[in-house]
Design an enzyme around this catalytic site. Structure first.
Site, mmCIF file in Angstrom:
data_model
loop_
_atom_site.group_PDB
_atom_site.id
_atom_site.type_symbol
_atom_site.label_atom_id
_atom_site.label_comp_id
_atom_site.label_asym_id
_atom_site.label_seq_id
_atom_site.Cartn_x
_atom_site.Cartn_y
_atom_site.Cartn_z
ATOM 1 N N PHE A 216 10.755 -14.296 -4.303
ATOM 2 C CA PHE A 216 11.313 -13.025 -4.783
ATOM 3 C C PHE A 216 12.823 -12.949 -4.542
ATOM 4 C CE2 PHE A 216 6.863 -11.828 -3.523
ATOM 5 C CZ PHE A 216 6.371 -11.717 -4.811
ATOM 6 N N GLU B 54 15.299 -4.284 -0.117
ATOM 7 C CA GLU B 54 16.145 -4.113 1.075
ATOM 8 C C GLU B 54 15.444 -3.354 2.197
ATOM 9 O OE1 GLU B 54 20.507 -3.723 0.700
ATOM 10 O OE2 GLU B 54 20.061 -3.110 -1.354
#
Length: 381
Positions: free
Chosen positions: A158, A360
Protein backbone atom coordinates in the site's frame (compact mmCIF):
# COMPACT_ATOMS: atom_id res chain seq x y z
CA UNK A 1 -15.01 29.57 2.21
CA UNK A 2 -13.45 32.76 3.56
CA UNK A 3 -10.95 33.62 6.26
CA UNK A 4 -11.83 32.39 9.75
CA UNK A 5 -10.12 34.85 12.04
CA UNK A 6 -6.48 33.77 11.80
CA UNK A 7 -3.91 36.49 11.18
CA UNK A 8 -2.45 35.08 8.01
CA UNK A 9 0.72 36.73 6.77
CA UNK A 10 0.76 38.59 3.44
CA UNK A 11 2.92 35.78 2.03
CA UNK A 12 0.38 33.15 3.09
CA UNK A 13 -2.49 35.11 1.59
CA UNK A 14 -0.57 35.63 -1.66
CA UNK A 15 0.17 31.91 -1.85
CA UNK A 16 -3.45 30.95 -1.15
CA UNK A 17 -4.74 33.32 -3.82
CA UNK A 18 -2.15 32.08 -6.31
CA UNK A 19 -3.13 28.47 -5.66
CA UNK A 20 -6.82 29.35 -6.06
CA UNK A 21 -6.04 30.79 -9.49
CA UNK A 22 -4.12 27.64 -10.43
CA UNK A 23 -7.04 25.48 -9.29
CA UNK A 24 -9.60 27.56 -11.21
CA UNK A 25 -7.52 27.68 -14.39
CA UNK A 26 -5.97 24.22 -14.59
CA UNK A 27 -7.39 21.76 -12.04
CA UNK A 28 -11.13 22.27 -11.59
CA UNK A 29 -11.88 22.12 -15.36
CA UNK A 30 -10.01 18.81 -15.61
CA UNK A 31 -10.95 17.11 -12.34
CA UNK A 32 -13.56 14.76 -13.83
CA UNK A 33 -11.39 13.97 -16.85
CA UNK A 34 -8.42 13.14 -14.61
CA UNK A 35 -10.56 10.78 -12.55
CA UNK A 36 -12.08 9.06 -15.57
CA UNK A 37 -8.80 8.58 -17.46
CA UNK A 38 -7.11 7.07 -14.43
CA UNK A 39 -3.67 8.29 -15.50
CA UNK A 40 -1.21 10.24 -13.40
CA UNK A 41 -1.70 13.93 -14.39
CA UNK A 42 1.87 14.84 -15.25
CA UNK A 43 0.75 18.15 -16.73
CA UNK A 44 -0.56 19.24 -13.33
CA UNK A 45 2.66 18.09 -11.69
CA UNK A 46 4.57 20.27 -14.17
CA UNK A 47 2.48 23.24 -13.07
CA UNK A 48 3.35 22.53 -9.44
CA UNK A 49 7.02 22.46 -10.41
CA UNK A 50 6.75 25.75 -12.27
CA UNK A 51 4.90 27.40 -9.36
CA UNK A 52 7.39 26.06 -6.79
CA UNK A 53 4.71 24.30 -4.74
CA UNK A 54 6.62 21.08 -4.05
CA UNK A 55 9.12 22.50 -1.56
CA UNK A 56 6.85 24.71 0.53
CA UNK A 57 8.01 23.13 3.79
CA UNK A 58 11.69 22.73 2.82
CA UNK A 59 14.38 25.09 4.21
CA UNK A 60 15.44 27.81 1.78
CA UNK A 61 19.05 26.64 1.83
CA UNK A 62 17.88 23.34 0.32
CA UNK A 63 15.72 24.77 -2.43
CA UNK A 64 12.45 25.26 -0.57
CA UNK A 65 10.40 28.31 0.33
CA UNK A 66 10.23 27.45 4.06
CA UNK A 67 6.66 28.70 4.50
CA UNK A 68 5.63 26.24 7.19
CA UNK A 69 2.71 23.99 8.08
CA UNK A 70 0.03 26.69 7.78
CA UNK A 71 0.99 27.53 4.20
CA UNK A 72 1.09 23.83 3.32
CA UNK A 73 -2.37 23.30 4.81
CA UNK A 74 -3.82 26.30 2.99
CA UNK A 75 -2.34 25.13 -0.31
CA UNK A 76 -3.57 21.56 0.01
CA UNK A 77 -7.01 22.65 1.22
CA UNK A 78 -7.50 24.79 -1.90
CA UNK A 79 -6.48 21.99 -4.25
CA UNK A 80 -8.63 19.37 -2.49
CA UNK A 81 -11.75 21.50 -3.00
CA UNK A 82 -11.53 20.63 -6.69
CA UNK A 83 -9.57 17.38 -7.00
CA UNK A 84 -8.34 14.95 -4.36
CA UNK A 85 -6.03 13.34 -6.91
CA UNK A 86 -4.21 16.59 -7.55
CA UNK A 87 -3.71 17.25 -3.85
CA UNK A 88 -1.85 13.95 -3.49
CA UNK A 89 0.70 14.75 -6.18
CA UNK A 90 1.43 18.00 -4.34
CA UNK A 91 1.24 16.65 -0.79
CA UNK A 92 3.21 13.46 -1.44
CA UNK A 93 6.60 15.14 -1.98
CA UNK A 94 6.05 17.11 1.24
CA UNK A 95 5.24 13.92 3.15
CA UNK A 96 7.81 11.74 1.39
CA UNK A 97 10.64 14.13 2.17
CA UNK A 98 9.53 14.83 5.73
CA UNK A 99 12.04 12.41 7.22
CA UNK A 100 14.91 13.97 5.30
CA UNK A 101 13.83 17.51 6.25
CA UNK A 102 13.42 16.68 9.94
CA UNK A 103 16.12 14.10 10.63
CA UNK A 104 18.49 13.96 7.66
CA UNK A 105 22.11 15.05 7.77
CA UNK A 106 23.28 18.17 5.97
CA UNK A 107 24.73 15.98 3.23
CA UNK A 108 21.44 14.07 2.80
CA UNK A 109 19.43 17.28 2.69
CA UNK A 110 21.79 18.89 0.20
CA UNK A 111 21.69 15.83 -2.05
CA UNK A 112 17.96 15.12 -2.09
CA UNK A 113 15.85 18.13 -1.07
CA UNK A 114 16.74 20.54 -3.91
CA UNK A 115 15.89 17.98 -6.59
CA UNK A 116 12.65 17.00 -4.80
CA UNK A 117 11.69 20.68 -4.55
CA UNK A 118 12.32 21.08 -8.29
CA UNK A 119 10.18 18.02 -9.02
CA UNK A 120 13.07 16.08 -10.53
CA UNK A 121 12.87 13.46 -7.77
CA UNK A 122 9.58 12.07 -6.46
CA UNK A 123 9.65 10.51 -2.95
CA UNK A 124 7.40 7.92 -1.32
CA UNK A 125 7.22 6.52 2.20
CA UNK A 126 7.70 2.77 2.73
CA UNK A 127 6.34 1.88 6.15
CA UNK A 128 3.33 -0.47 5.88
CA UNK A 129 3.89 -4.22 5.55
CA UNK A 130 1.56 -7.22 5.17
CA UNK A 131 1.79 -7.91 8.93
CA UNK A 132 2.48 -4.35 10.11
CA UNK A 133 0.01 -1.54 9.50
CA UNK A 134 -0.75 0.76 12.41
CA UNK A 135 1.59 -1.33 14.59
CA UNK A 136 4.87 -0.25 13.02
CA UNK A 137 6.77 -2.07 15.75
CA UNK A 138 5.83 -5.33 13.99
CA UNK A 139 7.93 -4.55 10.90
CA UNK A 140 9.72 -7.53 9.37
CA UNK A 141 11.81 -5.82 6.70
CA UNK A 142 15.43 -6.37 7.71
CA UNK A 143 18.51 -4.22 7.17
CA UNK A 144 21.80 -6.00 7.90
CA UNK A 145 25.04 -4.05 8.13
CA UNK A 146 27.87 -5.42 5.99
CA UNK A 147 30.92 -3.20 5.89
CA UNK A 148 30.05 0.19 4.42
CA UNK A 149 26.58 -0.78 3.36
CA UNK A 150 23.28 -2.29 4.47
CA UNK A 151 21.46 -5.18 2.83
CA UNK A 152 17.68 -4.71 2.82
CA UNK A 153 15.21 -7.57 2.50
CA UNK A 154 11.46 -7.32 2.89
CA UNK A 155 8.16 -6.28 1.37
CA UNK A 156 6.18 -3.09 1.80
CA UNK A 157 2.52 -2.76 0.77
CA UNK A 158 0.00 0.00 0.00
CA UNK A 159 2.82 2.40 -0.85
CA UNK A 160 1.29 5.56 -2.30
CA UNK A 161 2.75 6.66 -5.64
CA UNK A 162 5.29 3.84 -5.61
CA UNK A 163 4.86 3.44 -9.37
CA UNK A 164 6.05 6.99 -10.07
CA UNK A 165 8.46 7.44 -7.14
CA UNK A 166 12.20 7.28 -7.69
CA UNK A 167 13.32 7.55 -4.07
CA UNK A 168 11.86 5.91 -0.96
CA UNK A 169 12.14 6.63 2.75
CA UNK A 170 12.22 3.11 4.17
CA UNK A 171 11.85 1.77 7.70
CA UNK A 172 13.52 -1.55 8.51
CA UNK A 173 14.82 -3.45 11.51
CA UNK A 174 18.55 -3.42 12.07
CA UNK A 175 18.16 -5.27 15.39
CA UNK A 176 14.97 -7.40 15.45
CA UNK A 177 15.49 -8.43 19.08
CA UNK A 178 14.93 -4.84 20.21
CA UNK A 179 11.45 -4.58 18.68
CA UNK A 180 10.52 -1.00 17.83
CA UNK A 181 13.84 0.19 19.29
CA UNK A 182 15.58 -1.84 16.61
CA UNK A 183 13.96 0.03 13.72
CA UNK A 184 16.14 2.27 11.55
CA UNK A 185 15.35 4.65 8.70
CA UNK A 186 16.96 4.76 5.25
CA UNK A 187 16.87 6.70 2.00
CA UNK A 188 16.63 4.17 -0.82
CA UNK A 189 16.78 5.17 -4.47
CA UNK A 190 14.67 3.24 -6.90
CA UNK A 191 17.71 2.53 -9.09
CA UNK A 192 19.53 0.76 -6.25
CA UNK A 193 20.00 -2.94 -7.09
CA UNK A 194 17.30 -5.11 -5.51
CA UNK A 195 14.37 -2.66 -5.60
CA UNK A 196 11.21 -3.62 -7.49
CA UNK A 197 7.66 -2.24 -7.58
CA UNK A 198 4.62 -4.50 -8.00
CA UNK A 199 1.27 -3.89 -9.64
CA UNK A 200 -1.14 -1.27 -8.36
CA UNK A 201 -3.92 -2.26 -5.96
CA UNK A 202 -7.53 -1.92 -7.07
CA UNK A 203 -9.23 0.49 -4.70
CA UNK A 204 -12.58 2.00 -3.80
CA UNK A 205 -11.38 5.55 -4.43
CA UNK A 206 -8.28 7.60 -5.30
CA UNK A 207 -7.98 5.35 -8.32
CA UNK A 208 -5.60 7.67 -10.18
CA UNK A 209 -3.07 7.70 -7.33
CA UNK A 210 -1.80 4.15 -7.20
CA UNK A 211 -0.72 2.21 -4.14
CA UNK A 212 1.62 -0.65 -4.85
CA UNK A 213 3.86 -3.27 -3.34
CA UNK A 214 7.58 -2.45 -3.05
CA UNK A 215 10.00 -5.35 -2.66
CA UNK A 216 13.59 -5.15 -1.41
CA UNK A 217 15.60 -8.23 -2.30
CA UNK A 218 19.24 -8.06 -1.22
CA UNK A 219 19.00 -4.34 -1.86
CA UNK A 220 22.34 -2.61 -1.33
CA UNK A 221 22.10 0.71 0.53
CA UNK A 222 25.21 2.81 1.33
CA UNK A 223 25.70 3.48 5.04
CA UNK A 224 25.55 7.20 4.22
CA UNK A 225 21.83 6.70 3.51
CA UNK A 226 21.04 5.74 7.09
CA UNK A 227 18.96 8.60 8.56
CA UNK A 228 20.00 9.37 12.11
CA UNK A 229 21.47 6.50 14.10
CA UNK A 230 20.58 2.82 14.13
CA UNK A 231 17.51 2.19 16.26
CA UNK A 232 16.14 5.74 15.91
CA UNK A 233 13.72 4.96 13.08
CA UNK A 234 10.64 4.42 15.22
CA UNK A 235 11.06 7.71 17.07
CA UNK A 236 11.90 9.57 13.87
CA UNK A 237 8.85 8.20 12.10
CA UNK A 238 6.50 8.74 15.03
CA UNK A 239 7.61 12.32 15.58
CA UNK A 240 7.83 13.52 12.00
CA UNK A 241 4.93 11.68 10.43
CA UNK A 242 2.80 12.43 13.46
CA UNK A 243 3.33 16.13 12.75
CA UNK A 244 2.59 15.69 9.05
CA UNK A 245 -0.93 14.36 9.58
CA UNK A 246 -2.12 17.88 8.86
CA UNK A 247 -1.65 16.90 5.20
CA UNK A 248 -4.48 14.37 5.45
CA UNK A 249 -6.56 16.76 7.56
CA UNK A 250 -6.15 19.47 4.90
CA UNK A 251 -7.11 17.05 2.16
CA UNK A 252 -10.19 15.99 4.14
CA UNK A 253 -11.52 19.44 4.98
CA UNK A 254 -10.86 20.69 1.46
CA UNK A 255 -12.78 17.72 0.06
CA UNK A 256 -15.72 18.56 2.32
CA UNK A 257 -15.73 22.15 1.08
CA UNK A 258 -15.79 20.89 -2.49
CA UNK A 259 -18.82 18.74 -1.70
CA UNK A 260 -20.65 21.66 -0.10
CA UNK A 261 -19.98 23.89 -3.11
CA UNK A 262 -21.32 21.27 -5.54
CA UNK A 263 -24.37 20.70 -3.33
CA UNK A 264 -25.25 24.39 -3.20
CA UNK A 265 -24.78 24.67 -6.98
CA UNK A 266 -27.17 21.72 -7.46
CA UNK A 267 -29.81 23.30 -5.23
CA UNK A 268 -29.62 26.58 -7.15
CA UNK A 269 -29.72 24.83 -10.51
CA UNK A 270 -32.79 22.78 -9.59
CA UNK A 271 -34.50 25.61 -7.75
CA UNK A 272 -35.31 23.44 -4.75
CA UNK A 273 -35.71 24.53 -1.15
CA UNK A 274 -37.02 23.17 2.14
CA UNK A 275 -36.36 23.40 5.87
CA UNK A 276 -34.78 19.95 5.76
CA UNK A 277 -32.36 20.96 3.01
CA UNK A 278 -31.53 24.19 4.81
CA UNK A 279 -30.75 22.27 7.99
CA UNK A 280 -28.48 19.87 6.08
CA UNK A 281 -26.58 22.71 4.43
CA UNK A 282 -26.19 24.53 7.74
CA UNK A 283 -24.91 21.38 9.43
CA UNK A 284 -22.42 20.72 6.63
CA UNK A 285 -21.12 24.29 6.77
CA UNK A 286 -20.82 24.23 10.56
CA UNK A 287 -18.85 20.99 10.57
CA UNK A 288 -16.51 22.32 7.88
CA UNK A 289 -15.94 25.63 9.64
CA UNK A 290 -15.17 23.82 12.91
CA UNK A 291 -12.77 21.54 11.08
CA UNK A 292 -10.88 24.46 9.58
CA UNK A 293 -10.47 26.02 13.03
CA UNK A 294 -9.14 22.74 14.43
CA UNK A 295 -6.76 22.32 11.49
CA UNK A 296 -5.37 25.85 11.61
CA UNK A 297 -4.95 25.68 15.37
CA UNK A 298 -2.93 22.49 14.95
CA UNK A 299 -0.74 24.02 12.24
CA UNK A 300 -0.06 27.09 14.37
CA UNK A 301 1.04 24.78 17.21
CA UNK A 302 3.40 22.96 14.84
CA UNK A 303 4.94 26.22 13.69
CA UNK A 304 5.63 27.43 17.20
CA UNK A 305 6.97 23.99 18.14
CA UNK A 306 4.48 23.52 20.93
CA UNK A 307 4.68 20.31 22.95
CA UNK A 308 0.95 19.94 22.28
CA UNK A 309 1.32 19.98 18.47
CA UNK A 310 1.27 16.20 18.10
CA UNK A 311 -2.04 15.94 19.95
CA UNK A 312 -3.56 18.92 18.15
CA UNK A 313 -2.62 17.31 14.83
CA UNK A 314 -4.27 14.04 15.89
CA UNK A 315 -7.44 15.93 16.81
CA UNK A 316 -7.40 17.69 13.43
CA UNK A 317 -6.83 14.48 11.50
CA UNK A 318 -9.55 12.67 13.45
CA UNK A 319 -12.17 15.41 13.19
CA UNK A 320 -11.52 16.61 9.63
CA UNK A 321 -11.51 13.10 8.19
CA UNK A 322 -14.81 12.33 9.92
CA UNK A 323 -16.25 15.50 8.40
CA UNK A 324 -14.94 14.41 4.99
CA UNK A 325 -17.00 11.22 5.27
CA UNK A 326 -20.09 12.77 6.87
CA UNK A 327 -20.53 15.69 4.48
CA UNK A 328 -20.81 13.63 1.25
CA UNK A 329 -23.41 11.42 2.95
CA UNK A 330 -25.47 14.50 3.81
CA UNK A 331 -25.02 15.75 0.25
CA UNK A 332 -26.31 12.41 -1.04
CA UNK A 333 -29.43 12.88 1.09
CA UNK A 334 -30.09 16.10 -0.81
CA UNK A 335 -29.07 15.05 -4.33
CA UNK A 336 -30.55 11.55 -4.21
CA UNK A 337 -29.85 9.50 -7.34
CA UNK A 338 -28.05 12.46 -8.91
CA UNK A 339 -25.37 12.28 -6.22
CA UNK A 340 -25.08 8.51 -6.56
CA UNK A 341 -24.44 8.79 -10.30
CA UNK A 342 -20.86 8.39 -11.47
CA UNK A 343 -21.38 11.45 -13.67
CA UNK A 344 -21.69 13.74 -10.64
CA UNK A 345 -18.66 14.95 -8.65
CA UNK A 346 -20.26 13.99 -5.32
CA UNK A 347 -19.80 10.31 -6.16
CA UNK A 348 -16.07 10.88 -6.72
CA UNK A 349 -15.68 12.86 -3.51
CA UNK A 350 -17.51 10.21 -1.51
CA UNK A 351 -15.30 7.39 -2.81
CA UNK A 352 -12.18 9.42 -2.02
CA UNK A 353 -13.29 10.46 1.48
CA UNK A 354 -12.96 7.17 3.38
CA UNK A 355 -9.20 6.87 2.93
CA UNK A 356 -8.70 10.05 4.98
CA UNK A 357 -9.87 8.11 8.05
CA UNK A 358 -7.30 5.40 7.34
CA UNK A 359 -4.18 7.06 5.90
CA UNK A 360 -1.33 8.33 8.12
CA UNK A 361 -2.60 6.41 11.13
CA UNK A 362 -6.20 5.25 11.42
CA UNK A 363 -8.66 7.33 13.38
CA UNK A 364 -8.64 4.65 16.07
CA UNK A 365 -4.91 5.29 16.50
CA UNK A 366 -5.60 9.03 16.75
CA UNK A 367 -8.13 8.34 19.49
CA UNK A 368 -5.55 6.34 21.43
CA UNK A 369 -3.03 9.17 21.12
CA UNK A 370 -5.51 11.84 22.23
CA UNK A 371 -7.09 9.86 25.07
CA UNK A 372 -3.74 8.59 26.32
CA UNK A 373 -2.28 12.10 26.47
CA UNK A 374 -5.33 13.46 28.28
CA UNK A 375 -5.28 10.61 30.81
CA UNK A 376 -1.57 11.05 31.53
CA UNK A 377 -1.76 14.81 31.80
CA UNK A 378 0.64 15.34 28.90
CA UNK A 379 -2.10 17.24 27.07
CA UNK A 380 -4.68 19.61 28.54
CA UNK A 381 -7.41 21.22 26.47
Amino acid sequence: MGDIGYNFTPAQIELRDRVRNIVDKYIRPRAEEINQKGEFPWDIFEIYKKENLLGISFPKEYGGTEMGAMACAMTLEEIAKACTTCIQICGQPILGAKMIVGAGSHEQKAKYLPVIAKGDLFPAVCMTEPEAGSDSGALRTRAQRKGDQYILNGTKVFITNADVANVFTVFAKTDPEKGRNGISAFIVQRDFPGVSVGKAEEKMGSSVIHTSEVVFEDCIVPKENLVGEEGEGFNIGGRLFGESRYITASRAIGLAQGVLAHTIAFIKEKGISSELIDSKIAEMATKIEAGRHVLYKACSEVERRSKDSRYRISIAKFYCSNVAVEVPIMAMDILGKHGYSATHPIERFMCDAKITQIAEGTNQIQCQIIAGALASGDFVL
